[in-house]
Each structure stands twice: as structure tokens, then as C-alpha cells.
Design an enzyme around this catalytic site. Structure first.
Site, PDB file in Angstrom:
ATOM      1  N   LEU A  81     -26.866 -45.406  15.272  1.00 27.69           N
ATOM      2  CA  LEU A  81     -26.916 -46.743  15.857  1.00 27.69           C
ATOM      3  C   LEU A  81     -26.644 -46.552  17.346  1.00 27.69           C
ATOM      4  O   LEU A  81     -25.541 -46.180  17.735  1.00 27.69           O
ATOM      5  CB  LEU A  81     -25.874 -47.668  15.235  1.00 27.69           C
ATOM      6  CG  LEU A  81     -25.822 -49.095  15.805  1.00 27.69           C
ATOM      7  CD1 LEU A  81     -27.106 -49.850  15.469  1.00 27.69           C
ATOM      8  CD2 LEU A  81     -24.615 -49.855  15.274  1.00 27.69           C
ATOM      9  N   CYS A 133     -23.195 -45.980  13.083  1.00 22.99           N
ATOM     10  CA  CYS A 133     -23.597 -44.601  12.748  1.00 22.99           C
ATOM     11  C   CYS A 133     -23.010 -44.147  11.401  1.00 22.99           C
ATOM     12  O   CYS A 133     -22.006 -44.674  10.925  1.00 22.99           O
ATOM     13  CB  CYS A 133     -23.191 -43.608  13.829  1.00 22.99           C
ATOM     14  SG  CYS A 133     -24.001 -43.862  15.412  1.00 22.99           S
TER      15      CYS A 133
END
Length: 258
Positions: free
Chosen positions: A50, A2
Site C-alpha cells: 500500500l 501493507c
């Protein structure tokens, strides 16, 4: 993994660069992308996701809970989030919508408080939280500094991101090499403390959190965790077998959590 970035405006400024900044860190989270604007239109959050724990859209970010007035962007993983969620549920909260550790954090910050929640969480993370009611922005980084968090500040705005190049997408920011930081890099192979290789850019240090009050533009930074003090008597009073058993237990629990 992320990645995120965001901006707080003290004066009227454009948010147009945010999309380009997000695109520059697309590699950190290709599963979903989101942008959120505050009701006062002074705060913008962007996030590249993610998916790890909750693979559904219920884990997408930026994540907002309108009822409690909090919005979060988060990078990392909270290993004990189920225990924290259970604690909060036992306190009477039953409005969970998904299974992500992001939602666990969001609710915990509301019920337990920001600093108390940070002391309870075990994991690797960097995050930014906006409180609509108090008009405050909170930034936090994990105990060991596994997850990065950079910020830039001037008289008109406050900008933060997972990577420097995301902030560099803003063409209005002057990006000059810091001679002091560059000298540190040549000597040590890294830039220490809160310093950054670029002037007026900073790193939030590990085990610290920052609070930016939009009402008066004040920024305060505090340490929320430190290594326990060494106490020799705690070792001398235990046998070698007890110490090795304790070490094995702690290692086993840490690996199991991760």
C-alpha cells in the site's frame, strides 16, 4: 497498511503456496505485489504494498540492496525516517535511489546495525530482514505492537506473515486449536504474550526482535525497548507550568510527526 509473508527452508520444500498466501492478504496492499528468492534458494519473501510515502516503483518490496547484501519486507511507517536518513547522509552515504522509509531502514540496518537502528526508529512497524552475508533472518515489531507479526516453526521450515491466514495457505501445516490459548481468549477476550490461538504458531511480542541463524537453525529473541523507569524527582523538581508546557510540546511533536 501493507502485508507480507515468507519462508525459510532447512530442508527441500516447495514455495508454491506463497502466491496463494499473498493473494489472501491482497486487501492489505493492492498497489503492488512482489516475490523475491535468495541466491541460496532457501529463503522467499512476498509483499503486498500500500503506497504511502514514495508512490513510485522505487518503493516496491521486497527491497534488495545488492551492494550491502540485505533484503527487507516492511509493513508500517517510520515517522522519523527523514532524520535517520539525514544522519546516515552526514556519515557519508549518498547512494539513495528513492524517498521511501523502507530504503531508509535498509541502509540504516547496514550502517548503524540492526539493534541500534531499532532503538532510533519511531513509528509503527513489523519487518523481516535477510542478511545474505551472515545468512541470518531478523524479525522486528514496533514498541507498542501496532503492526502484527506471526511465525511458525518446525524441523524443516520457518514461516512468518502479517496475518495467520496467509500462513494457512500452506496446506502442509497442521492447524490445530490450542486449548490453552482458547481458554485465555474465553477468559480475557484475547490471547496474551507470544501465544497464538493455533498450536505451534506464535506472535513476536511488541518491542522485541528475533534472529534466526540459518547456519545452525537457532532462534534468539530479545527486547530492544522498554518504558523508562519512573523517577519521581524528575517531576517534583519542576513547576506545574513547566510540566504542562513539556506535555504540550511532546504531544505537538508526536502529532506533527504523524
Amino acid at each position: 497498511m501493507c502485508g507480507f509473508l515468507g519462508q525459510v527452508n532447512f530442508e527441500r520444500k516447495s514455495f508454491e503456496w506463497i502466491r496463494e498466501g499473498l493473494q489472501s492478504i491482497n486487501h492489505r496492499g493492492p498497489d503492488a505485489s512482489g516475490i523475491w528468492f535468495s541466491k541460496c534458494n532457501r529463503v522467499v519473501f512476498g509483499h503486498q504494498r500500500l503506497s504511502i510515502l514514495d508512490l513510485s516503483e522505487k518503493g516496491n518490496q521486497p527491497m534488495t540492496n545488492e551492494e550491502i547484501g540485505l533484503t527487507i519486507i516492511f509493513n508500517g511507517e517510520i515517522y522519523n525516517h527523514r532524520e535517520i536518513r539525514k544522519l546516515i547522509s552526514n556519515m557519508g552515504y549518498n547512494k539513495w535511489t528513492g524517498n521511501s522509509d523502507t530504503e531508509t531502514l535498509l541502509v540504516a540496518f547496514s550502517i548503524l546495525g540492526f539493534a541500534k537502528t531499532l532503538k532510533k526508529v519511531i513509528g509503527m512497524f513489523s519487518l523481516v530482514l535477510y542478511d545474505e552475508n551472515s545468512k541470518k533472518i531478523y524479525l522486528a515489531r514496533d514498541r507498542a505492537g501496532e503492526k502484527p507479526l506471526f511465525y511458525y516453526s518446525d524441523q524443516s521450515s520457518f514461516i512468518f506473515a502479517s496475518e495467520l491466514k496467509a500462513i494457512f495457505a500452506n496446506k502442509n501445516i497442521d492447524k490445530k486449536l490450542s486449548p490453552y490459548a482458547f481458554n485465555q481468549f474465553l477468559e480475557n477476550g484475547f490471547v496474551s504474550g507470544k501465544n497464538c490461538i493455533v498450536n505451534n504458531f506464535y506472535k513476536l511480542q511488541p518491542a522485541h526482535y528475533a534472529c534466526l541463524d540459518l547456519n545452525n537453525r537457532s532462534l534468539t529473541i530479545k527486547r530492544y525497548w522498554d518504558l523508562p523507569k519512573y523517577q519521581p524527582q524528575s517531576f517534583t523538581q519542576k513547576s506545574y507550568k513547566d510540566l504542562t508546557n513539556e506535555l504540550f510540546y511532546l504531544l505537538n511533536e508526536s502529532i506533527k510527526d504523524q
